[in-house]
Motif scaffolding. Structure first.
Motif, PDB file in Angstrom:
ATOM      1  N   ASP A  44      46.830  84.560  62.142  1.00 45.13           N
ATOM      2  CA  ASP A  44      46.329  83.837  60.978  1.00 45.13           C
ATOM      3  C   ASP A  44      44.945  83.305  61.289  1.00 45.13           C
ATOM      4  OD1 ASP A  44      46.461  82.838  58.380  1.00 45.13           O
ATOM      5  OD2 ASP A  44      47.513  81.004  58.958  1.00 45.13           O
ATOM      6  N   HIS A  45      44.147  83.203  60.259  1.00 48.81           N
ATOM      7  CA  HIS A  45      42.834  82.574  60.343  1.00 48.81           C
ATOM      8  C   HIS A  45      43.069  81.077  60.228  1.00 48.81           C
ATOM      9  CE1 HIS A  45      38.699  81.627  58.872  1.00 48.81           C
ATOM     10  NE2 HIS A  45      38.428  82.485  59.826  1.00 48.81           N
ATOM     11  N   THR A  46      42.468  80.271  61.110  1.00 48.73           N
ATOM     12  CA  THR A  46      42.725  78.838  61.125  1.00 48.73           C
ATOM     13  C   THR A  46      41.632  78.064  60.400  1.00 48.73           C
ATOM     14  OG1 THR A  46      41.683  78.668  63.300  1.00 48.73           O
ATOM     15  CG2 THR A  46      44.075  78.969  63.246  1.00 48.73           C
ATOM     16  N   TYR A  47      41.937  76.809  60.077  1.00 51.24           N
ATOM     17  CA  TYR A  47      41.012  75.973  59.314  1.00 51.24           C
ATOM     18  C   TYR A  47      39.677  75.752  60.021  1.00 51.24           C
ATOM     19  CZ  TYR A  47      44.818  74.840  56.132  1.00 51.24           C
ATOM     20  OH  TYR A  47      45.829  74.922  55.213  1.00 51.24           O
ATOM     21  N   ASP A  48      39.670  75.795  61.335  1.00 52.92           N
ATOM     22  CA  ASP A  48      38.419  75.585  62.072  1.00 52.92           C
ATOM     23  C   ASP A  48      37.606  76.867  62.223  1.00 52.92           C
ATOM     24  OD1 ASP A  48      39.898  76.980  63.948  1.00 52.92           O
ATOM     25  OD2 ASP A  48      39.837  75.427  65.471  1.00 52.92           O
ATOM     26  N   GLY A  49      38.040  77.937  61.579  1.00 52.34           N
ATOM     27  CA  GLY A  49      37.318  79.208  61.631  1.00 52.34           C
ATOM     28  C   GLY A  49      37.801  80.135  62.724  1.00 52.34           C
ATOM     29  N   THR A  97      49.597  75.448  58.758  1.00 50.75           N
ATOM     30  CA  THR A  97      50.029  74.571  57.681  1.00 50.75           C
ATOM     31  C   THR A  97      48.897  73.625  57.290  1.00 50.75           C
ATOM     32  OG1 THR A  97      50.979  73.066  59.313  1.00 50.75           O
ATOM     33  CG2 THR A  97      52.457  74.708  58.350  1.00 50.75           C
ATOM     34  N   SER A  98      49.066  72.929  56.187  1.00 46.33           N
ATOM     35  CA  SER A  98      48.004  72.055  55.673  1.00 46.33           C
ATOM     36  C   SER A  98      47.689  70.890  56.606  1.00 46.33           C
ATOM     37  CB  SER A  98      48.379  71.532  54.284  1.00 46.33           C
ATOM     38  OG  SER A  98      49.577  70.788  54.349  1.00 46.33           O
ATOM     39  N   ASP A  99      48.632  70.510  57.482  1.00 42.33           N
ATOM     40  CA  ASP A  99      48.357  69.445  58.454  1.00 42.33           C
ATOM     41  C   ASP A  99      47.754  69.992  59.748  1.00 42.33           C
ATOM     42  OD1 ASP A  99      50.537  70.693  59.606  1.00 42.33           O
ATOM     43  OD2 ASP A  99      51.753  68.887  59.774  1.00 42.33           O
ATOM     44  N   HIS A 100      47.326  71.258  59.726  1.00 39.93           N
ATOM     45  CA  HIS A 100      46.671  71.980  60.819  1.00 39.93           C
ATOM     46  C   HIS A 100      47.631  72.359  61.940  1.00 39.93           C
ATOM     47  CE1 HIS A 100      42.305  70.866  59.643  1.00 39.93           C
ATOM     48  NE2 HIS A 100      43.098  70.897  58.590  1.00 39.93           N
ATOM     49  N   ILE A 115      74.747  89.134  65.295  1.00 40.16           N
ATOM     50  CA  ILE A 115      74.253  88.733  63.985  1.00 40.16           C
ATOM     51  C   ILE A 115      73.042  87.811  64.173  1.00 40.16           C
ATOM     52  CG2 ILE A 115      74.813  87.547  61.837  1.00 40.16           C
ATOM     53  CD1 ILE A 115      77.783  88.233  62.482  1.00 40.16           C
ATOM     54  N   PRO A 116      71.873  88.251  63.704  1.00 40.75           N
ATOM     55  CA  PRO A 116      70.694  87.392  63.841  1.00 40.75           C
ATOM     56  C   PRO A 116      70.749  86.207  62.872  1.00 40.75           C
ATOM     57  CG  PRO A 116      70.121  89.436  62.728  1.00 40.75           C
ATOM     58  CD  PRO A 116      71.555  89.546  63.120  1.00 40.75           C
ATOM     59  N   GLU A 117      70.220  85.073  63.332  1.00 40.52           N
ATOM     60  CA  GLU A 117      70.120  83.879  62.509  1.00 40.52           C
ATOM     61  C   GLU A 117      68.647  83.561  62.303  1.00 40.52           C
ATOM     62  OE1 GLU A 117      72.125  80.989  64.862  1.00 40.52           O
ATOM     63  OE2 GLU A 117      74.117  81.745  64.371  1.00 40.52           O
ATOM     64  N   ALA A 118      68.283  83.184  61.084  1.00 40.12           N
ATOM     65  CA  ALA A 118      66.899  82.838  60.777  1.00 40.12           C
ATOM     66  C   ALA A 118      66.525  81.527  61.463  1.00 40.12           C
ATOM     67  CB  ALA A 118      66.712  82.707  59.273  1.00 40.12           C
ATOM     68  N   HIS A 119      65.279  81.463  61.927  1.00 44.56           N
ATOM     69  CA  HIS A 119      64.767  80.256  62.570  1.00 44.56           C
ATOM     70  C   HIS A 119      63.371  79.948  62.050  1.00 44.56           C
ATOM     71  CE1 HIS A 119      67.943  79.486  65.305  1.00 44.56           C
ATOM     72  NE2 HIS A 119      67.212  78.939  66.244  1.00 44.56           N
ATOM     73  N   LEU A 120      63.062  78.668  61.919  1.00 46.08           N
ATOM     74  CA  LEU A 120      61.718  78.198  61.641  1.00 46.08           C
ATOM     75  C   LEU A 120      61.331  77.212  62.732  1.00 46.08           C
ATOM     76  CD1 LEU A 120      61.672  77.466  57.803  1.00 46.08           C
ATOM     77  CD2 LEU A 120      60.450  79.263  59.006  1.00 46.08           C
ATOM     78  N   ILE A 121      60.118  77.353  63.221  1.00 42.13           N
ATOM     79  CA  ILE A 121      59.602  76.434  64.229  1.00 42.13           C
ATOM     80  C   ILE A 121      58.319  75.841  63.664  1.00 42.13           C
ATOM     81  CG2 ILE A 121      58.665  76.208  66.560  1.00 42.13           C
ATOM     82  CD1 ILE A 121      60.227  78.823  67.213  1.00 42.13           C
ATOM     83  N   LYS A 122      58.187  74.528  63.729  1.00 41.87           N
ATOM     84  CA  LYS A 122      56.976  73.840  63.279  1.00 41.87           C
ATOM     85  C   LYS A 122      56.352  73.185  64.500  1.00 41.87           C
ATOM     86  CE  LYS A 122      54.158  71.713  60.348  1.00 41.87           C
ATOM     87  NZ  LYS A 122      53.104  71.331  61.232  1.00 41.87           N
ATOM     88  N   THR A 123      55.047  73.435  64.692  1.00 44.81           N
ATOM     89  CA  THR A 123      54.328  72.823  65.807  1.00 44.81           C
ATOM     90  C   THR A 123      53.184  71.963  65.264  1.00 44.81           C
ATOM     91  OG1 THR A 123      52.607  74.486  66.141  1.00 44.81           O
ATOM     92  CG2 THR A 123      54.752  74.917  67.166  1.00 44.81           C
ATOM     93  N   ASP A 124      52.565  71.207  66.149  1.00 41.39           N
ATOM     94  CA  ASP A 124      51.366  70.493  65.751  1.00 41.39           C
ATOM     95  C   ASP A 124      50.144  71.409  65.947  1.00 41.39           C
ATOM     96  OD1 ASP A 124      50.824  70.522  68.484  1.00 41.39           O
ATOM     97  OD2 ASP A 124      51.100  68.380  68.756  1.00 41.39           O
TER      98      ASP A 124
END
Length: 128
Positions: A44-49, A97-100, A115-124
């Motif tokens: 992904d392209h990030t907010y800081d370029g 994400t919008s909080d960078h 059986i695969p299980e969906a996962h979401l990981i949120k980082t700073d």
């Protein structure tokens, strides 16, 4: 005959002018660890370029971890992070994400299960 010649010239000029229109390479760099990496699964392209990429690493015990690489706009390494949150967690996509921070979508197959299980990981903003 004139129409054929015109069409030939038009196509020739169009091709000659567009053969270099594919874009120009800005940078080409290689990043890695002492672990075995797999293919890049997301970027992904990030907010800081700059850019963030997501790949997998295979540990010496054959566990899968997610490996993040953050670069500036010129491809210079800013930081890397190995996310060993759970064994065999396959990150499939990454977005800023919008909080960078970053969100990683993926799946995990628990030991003894097929059986695969969906996962979401949120980082700073630095992958923690």
């Amino acid at each position: 005959m004139k129409i054929k010649l015109f069409c030939f010239l038009f196509v020739s000029i169009f091709y000659a002018n567009n053969q270099f229109a594919w874009g120009q390479l800005t940078f080409h760099k290689t990043y890695g660890t002492n672990l075995q990496e797999n293919s890049v699964m997301g970027a992904d392209h990030t907010y800081d370029g700059g850019y963030i990429t997501l790949t997998w690493t295979i540990t010496s015990s054959n566990d899968i971890n997610n490996f993040l690489v953050k670069t500036d706009q010129s491809g210079n390494l800013m930081w890397t992070k190995t996310l060993g949150i759970a064994d065999n967690l396959y990150g499939r996509a990454i977005k800023q994400t919008s909080d960078h921070g970053f969100i990683i979508a993926g799946d995990i197959v628990s030991a003894g299960s097929n059986i695969p299980e969906a996962h979401l990981i949120k980082t700073d903003s630095v992958g923690i």
